[in-house]
Design a protein around this motif. Structure first.
Motif, short mmCIF file in Angstrom:
data_model
loop_
_atom_site.label_atom_id
_atom_site.label_comp_id
_atom_site.label_asym_id
_atom_site.label_seq_id
_atom_site.Cartn_x
_atom_site.Cartn_y
_atom_site.Cartn_z
N ALA A 115 0.85 -1.19 0.00
CA ALA A 115 0.00 0.00 0.00
C ALA A 115 0.89 1.24 0.00
O ALA A 115 1.95 1.24 0.63
N ILE A 116 0.47 2.26 -0.74
CA ILE A 116 1.17 3.54 -0.71
C ILE A 116 0.25 4.55 -0.05
O ILE A 116 -0.91 4.71 -0.46
N MET A 117 0.76 5.20 0.98
CA MET A 117 -0.04 6.19 1.71
C MET A 117 0.71 7.50 1.80
O MET A 117 1.92 7.56 1.60
N GLY A 118 -0.03 8.54 2.15
CA GLY A 118 0.59 9.84 2.32
C GLY A 118 -0.45 10.92 2.14
O GLY A 118 -1.51 10.67 1.55
N PRO A 119 -0.16 12.13 2.60
CA PRO A 119 -1.13 13.22 2.49
C PRO A 119 -1.49 13.52 1.03
O PRO A 119 -0.74 13.16 0.13
N SER A 120 -2.60 14.20 0.85
CA SER A 120 -3.02 14.61 -0.49
C SER A 120 -1.92 15.48 -1.12
O SER A 120 -1.37 16.36 -0.46
N GLY A 121 -1.58 15.19 -2.36
CA GLY A 121 -0.56 15.97 -3.05
C GLY A 121 0.86 15.49 -2.78
O GLY A 121 1.83 16.09 -3.25
N SER A 122 1.02 14.38 -2.05
CA SER A 122 2.37 13.91 -1.70
C SER A 122 3.07 13.19 -2.84
O SER A 122 4.25 12.90 -2.76
N GLY A 123 2.30 12.85 -3.91
CA GLY A 123 2.94 12.24 -5.08
C GLY A 123 2.58 10.78 -5.31
O GLY A 123 3.19 10.12 -6.15
N THR A 148 -3.87 4.16 -1.16
CA THR A 148 -5.09 4.28 -0.37
C THR A 148 -4.94 5.37 0.70
O THR A 148 -3.83 5.68 1.13
N HIS A 149 -6.06 5.94 1.11
CA HIS A 149 -6.07 6.88 2.23
C HIS A 149 -6.54 6.18 3.50
O HIS A 149 -6.54 6.77 4.57
N ASP A 150 -6.98 4.93 3.35
CA ASP A 150 -7.71 4.26 4.43
C ASP A 150 -6.79 3.28 5.17
O ASP A 150 -6.35 2.29 4.60
N PRO A 151 -6.52 3.54 6.47
CA PRO A 151 -5.65 2.64 7.23
C PRO A 151 -6.18 1.20 7.28
O PRO A 151 -5.38 0.26 7.31
N VAL A 152 -7.50 1.04 7.25
CA VAL A 152 -8.05 -0.32 7.27
C VAL A 152 -7.71 -1.02 5.95
O VAL A 152 -7.29 -2.18 5.94
N ALA A 153 -7.88 -0.30 4.84
CA ALA A 153 -7.51 -0.88 3.53
C ALA A 153 -6.02 -1.22 3.52
O ALA A 153 -5.62 -2.30 3.05
N LEU A 178 -2.49 4.10 11.26
CA LEU A 178 -3.12 5.34 11.71
C LEU A 178 -2.12 6.17 12.53
O LEU A 178 -1.99 7.38 12.35
N GLU A 179 -1.41 5.49 13.41
CA GLU A 179 -0.43 6.14 14.26
C GLU A 179 0.66 6.81 13.40
O GLU A 179 0.99 7.98 13.61
N ARG A 180 1.16 6.09 12.41
CA ARG A 180 2.20 6.60 11.52
C ARG A 180 1.67 7.80 10.72
O ARG A 180 2.39 8.76 10.49
N MET A 181 0.41 7.70 10.28
CA MET A 181 -0.19 8.79 9.51
C MET A 181 -0.28 10.06 10.34
O MET A 181 -0.04 11.16 9.86
N LYS A 182 -0.64 9.89 11.61
CA LYS A 182 -0.75 11.05 12.51
C LYS A 182 0.59 11.74 12.62
O LYS A 182 0.69 12.96 12.54
N ASN A 183 1.65 10.95 12.80
CA ASN A 183 2.99 11.52 12.89
C ASN A 183 3.36 12.25 11.61
O ASN A 183 3.96 13.33 11.64
N LEU A 184 2.99 11.64 10.48
CA LEU A 184 3.29 12.24 9.18
C LEU A 184 2.60 13.58 9.03
O LEU A 184 3.20 14.56 8.61
N ASP A 185 1.29 13.60 9.35
CA ASP A 185 0.54 14.84 9.24
C ASP A 185 1.16 15.92 10.10
O ASP A 185 1.30 17.06 9.69
#
Ligand SMILES: Nc1ncnc2c1ncn2[C@@H]1O[C@H](COP(=O)(O)OP(=O)(O)OP(=O)(O)O)[C@@H](O)[C@H]1O
Ligand SMILES: [Mg+2]
Length: 262
Positions: free
Chosen positions: A54-62, A216-221, A249-256
């Motif tokens: 899965a590739i995750m990251g904020p909107s516009g991150s590439g 995906t933007h969804d941590p469950v996915a 989710l935890e990692r995403m929070k840190n990223l944001d």
């Protein structure tokens, strides 16, 4: 004879040199002067065979840009992108088109279904275009798993959004491509249909050795994947094996938080 690997080879133990796709120092710059955007900044990443990433990251991150460049849908500004041993940046249009058709499967948010064809015809279209024979048992299994058995004669306009997305998923899987790229493949599905499709994607990796890379933007996915690669500002900032929805989710929070403080 004993074999070194169990049937479920942990991601980290996969032998070197069996990447399904690889980017090295891949940069993508859009526009120039004041409108210049560095969408990808020297990204190096490898997607191993028979692994679900899965590739995750904020909107516009590439994320979409990375996927498009690695799938030969967009040109790169510098660096390289390989599918198997094939360097995409060296291919002329015709060969690139053929490579996309024969070796890559796509699942996009906009399903790209042809309105005049029914569900079954849409699913087998890439095979028909490539002049390849359909493996009937595999096709039946794909269709049944995505839950489309009763809808094969329906046109896209007669299907719900979720059903259309399932047609798109079935179409990508039908030809058993070397690698499937999906941009939010379950973004338009309700959670039950989404879970079914994700479960199917995961099974096709586990049981059939399919390679899948999914934005995906969804941590469950993302928790269905074997690995999550995190992007921020066009760079890879994290790489996690064996994700759970909570750890993602935890990692995403840190990223944001990191993005906000920049
Ligand atoms: N065709 C284009 N022309 C100019 N800039 C672009 C183009 N496509 C993307 N960009 C820019 O490149 C950056 C990365 O875009 P990209 O679509 O890859 O982000 P993303 O991570 O997929 O975002 P999202 O989660 O919103 O889909 C963004 O700043 C975007 O504005
Ligand atoms: Mg995107």
């Amino acid at each position: 004879m004993t074999t070194t690997y169990s049937s479920r080879v942990p991601a980290a133990a996969a032998p070197a040199g069996i990447a399904a796709a690889r980017a090295t120092d891949l940069s993508k710059v859009y526009g120039q002067g004041e409108t210049k955007v560095v969408a990808l900044d020297r990204v190096s990443v490898e997607f191993r065979k028979a692994e679900f990433t899965a590739i995750m990251g904020p909107s516009g991150s590439g994320k979409s840009t990375l996927m498009h460049c690695m799938a030969g849908l967009d040109s790169v500004s510098s660096g390289s992108a390989l599918i198997g041993d094939t360097e995409l940046t060296k291919l002329k249009d015709k060969k690139l088109t053929k490579l996309r058709r024969d070796r890559i499967g796509f699942i996009f948010q906009a399903y790209n279904l042809l309105p005049t064809l029914n569900a079954l015809e849409n699913i087998t279209l890439p095979l028909d275009i490539a002049g390849r024979k359909t493996e009937q048992a595999w096709l039946d299994r794909v269709i049944e798993t995505v839950g489309l058995s009763g809808r094969l004669k329906h046109r896209p306009s007669q299907l719900s959004g979720g059903q259309q997305q399932r047609v798109a998923v079935a179409r990508a899987l039908a030809s058993r491509p070397e690698i499937i790229f999906g941009d939010e493949p379950t973004g338009n599905l309700d959670s039950r249909a989404g879970a079914e499709v994700l479960g199917f994607l995961r099974n096709s990796v586990r049981e059939l050795g399919q390679t899948i890379v999914m934005v995906t933007h969804d941590p469950v996915a993302a928790s269905y994947a074997d690995r999550v690669v995190f992007l921020a500002d066009g760079r890879i900032v994290d790489d996690m094996s064996g994700p759970t929805a909570e750890s993602v989710l935890e990692r995403m929070k840190n990223l944001d938080a990191r993005v906000r403080t920049n």
